[in-house]
Design an enzyme around this catalytic site. Structure first.
Site, PDB file in Angstrom:
ATOM      1  N   ARG A 106       0.875  -1.192   0.000  1.00  0.00           N
ATOM      2  CA  ARG A 106       0.000   0.000   0.000  1.00  0.00           C
ATOM      3  C   ARG A 106       0.906   1.234   0.000  1.00  0.00           C
ATOM      4  NH1 ARG A 106      -5.241   0.403   3.566  1.00  0.00           N
ATOM      5  NH2 ARG A 106      -5.756   1.866   1.908  1.00  0.00           N
ATOM      6  N   ASP A 125      -2.616   9.317   7.292  1.00  0.00           N
ATOM      7  CA  ASP A 125      -1.741   8.241   6.810  1.00  0.00           C
ATOM      8  C   ASP A 125      -0.329   8.730   6.548  1.00  0.00           C
ATOM      9  OD1 ASP A 125      -4.653   7.650   5.935  1.00  0.00           O
ATOM     10  OD2 ASP A 125      -3.609   5.730   6.109  1.00  0.00           O
TER      11      ASP A 125
HETATM   12  O1  MRU Z   1      -7.580   2.883   3.757  1.00  0.00           O
HETATM   13  P1  MRU Z   1      -7.427   2.807   5.244  1.00  0.00           P
HETATM   14  O2  MRU Z   1      -8.614   2.230   5.947  1.00  0.00           O
HETATM   15  O3  MRU Z   1      -6.130   2.148   5.640  1.00  0.00           O
HETATM   16  O4  MRU Z   1      -7.323   4.331   5.674  1.00  0.00           O
HETATM   17  C1  MRU Z   1      -7.133   4.639   7.028  1.00  0.00           C
HETATM   18  C2  MRU Z   1      -7.223   6.078   7.311  1.00  0.00           C
HETATM   19  O5  MRU Z   1      -7.367   6.906   6.441  1.00  0.00           O
HETATM   20  C3  MRU Z   1      -7.041   6.461   8.736  1.00  0.00           C
HETATM   21  O6  MRU Z   1      -7.791   7.598   9.039  1.00  0.00           O
HETATM   22  C4  MRU Z   1      -5.563   6.736   8.955  1.00  0.00           C
HETATM   23  O7  MRU Z   1      -4.786   5.622   8.596  1.00  0.00           O
HETATM   24  C5  MRU Z   1      -5.256   7.059  10.346  1.00  0.00           C
HETATM   25  S1  MRU Z   1      -5.241   5.616  11.307  1.00  0.00           S
HETATM   26  C6  MRU Z   1      -4.825   5.909  12.874  1.00  0.00           C
END
Ligand code: MRU
Length: 368
Positions: A93, A247
């Site tokens: 990812r 992220d």
């Molecule tokens: O695609 P995801 O579910 O991995 O995205 C997660 C998010 O956008 C969260 O808000 C982010 O990772 C913060 S997690 C503490």
């Protein structure tokens, strides 16, 4: 519902019966089914990250660390196999920077091994450390964010504090407590009246499936809303503060988070509502400055947009929502510029979303 006491909850752990198995919650199935999934190889770890059995920046990093442990264990510490695993994990990812941080941290620890027999032990130790530290980091974020919520509650003479959040930046996205949710849980435990507006967060519905699930399990009052409702609620004084996760945050305070976060920040700005981002320092990309230009935005399978997962007649199912002749795009994240962010809540305190702000809390990163 969430098993055990909230303080004992974990999203990833080594099987107590078999140290060749790392266990996770299959988050794809929540809230309809709570199923534990076994990771037996680093390849299982790559699939779990890419297919979003696990998700959320800190948990993605922790899963990568445990996957390197499995690579070491299954290859008797073969460096070529461990590096092949690291390369594949890094590609699983692209947006969450914790992934690279965790992989580099484990690899760097492995360079201290004096003999190949030490490699697996060190990989396990580092994966355990990353998880234990993440819990303490979330606790720090929770305590600093709690002060902000307490101040808002005081300003409302003890009235209900309405928080709006997007995606899932909760216990499920970390090892425990979450980032955006840690202040919420701590405020709730302290008896502050709190209510959370939960954006459903299309297309994967991390809000309706995950955030709502864990808030319900922890008995935090909350209401699910469609992603486009936030602006309306803000115009009518129904939101006191927005808190999201991230992220990847640049050293200048630009914030990448789940698609739609930027629009919430714009609406908050227009309505003079504080917009905070909660993040562990492991989410800061000290090598990037301009988030819009530099942060890679993941594009995922159009199937996530076309189909909606849910439960019908007691059975989990997926239904198609659009016709076959429509083009679909699926950008998973967007970037909120620092100018729209009120403050960053980190484990070391709350700071301005700027290079000076971040360096005031992390002076050790000055020369990075
Ligand atoms: O695609 P995801 O579910 O991995 O995205 C997660 C998010 O956008 C969260 O808000 C982010 O990772 C913060 S997690 C503490």
């Amino acid at each position: 519902m969430l098993p055990g006491k909230p303080e004992d909850f974990r999203t990833i752990w080594l099987s107590p019966d078999d140290e060749a198995i790392v266990q996770i919650i299959d988050q794809r199935l929540l809230p309809h089914d709570y199923r534990i999934h076994d990771l037996r190889s680093w390849q299982d770890g790559v699939v779990a990250i890419a297919e979003m059995y696990v998700r959320g920046a800190p948990l993605i990093g922790a899963t990568a660390a445990w996957s390197l442990y499995l690579a070491a264990l299954n290859s008797a510490g073969n460096p070529a196999e461990i590096h092949a695993a690291a390369d594949a994990l890094l590609k699983s990812r692209p947006t969450a920077v914790n992934l690279r941080w965790a992989v580099e941290r484990v690899l760097s620890r492995l360079t201290t091994a004096e003999k190949s027999a030490d490699i697996t032990r060190l990989a396990r130790l580092e994966a355990e450390n990353i998880c234990d530290e993440d819990i303490e980091i979330s606790r720090g974020i929770g305590n600093h964010g709690l002060e902000l919520i307490e101040a808002i509650a005081a300003g409302k003479n003890g009235g209900v504090v309405n928080v709006l959040t997007h995606c899932n930046a909760g216990s499920l996205a970390t090892i425990n407590w979450g980032t955006a949710t840690a202040p919420i849980y701590f405020a709730h435990q302290k008896g502050i009246k709190i209510h959370v507006w939960v954006d459903e967060t299309r297309p994967r519905n991390q809000g309706s499936q995950l955030t709502a699930w864990e808030l319900a399990a922890n008995k935090v009052p909350h209401t699910l809303i469609v992603d486009n409702a936030g602006g309306h609620l803000m115009q009518h004084g129904m939101v006191d503060v927005v808190i999201t996760g991230t992220d990847r945050t640049t050293r200048c305070g630009d914030v990448a988070n789940k698609i739609g976060t930027y629009l919430k920040a714009l609406a908050a700005f227009d309505n003079r509502i504080p917009f905070y981002v909660a993040l562990p320092s492991t989410t800061i990309d000290w090598n990037s400055r301009d988030g819009i230009a530099e942060i890679p935005i993941e594009e995922r399978d159009p199937g996530e947009v076309i189909n909606v997962y849910g439960i019908a007649d007691g059975k989990a199912t997926s239904v198609r929502t659009t016709g076959p002749d429509t083009a679909v795009s699926n950008y998973a994240f967007d970037v909120t510029p620092a100018r729209l962010v009120t403050g960053l809540i980190t484990e070391r305190g709350v700071c301005a979303p700027s290079e000076d702000g971040l360096l005031s809390l992390f002076p050790d990163m000055q020369s990075t």
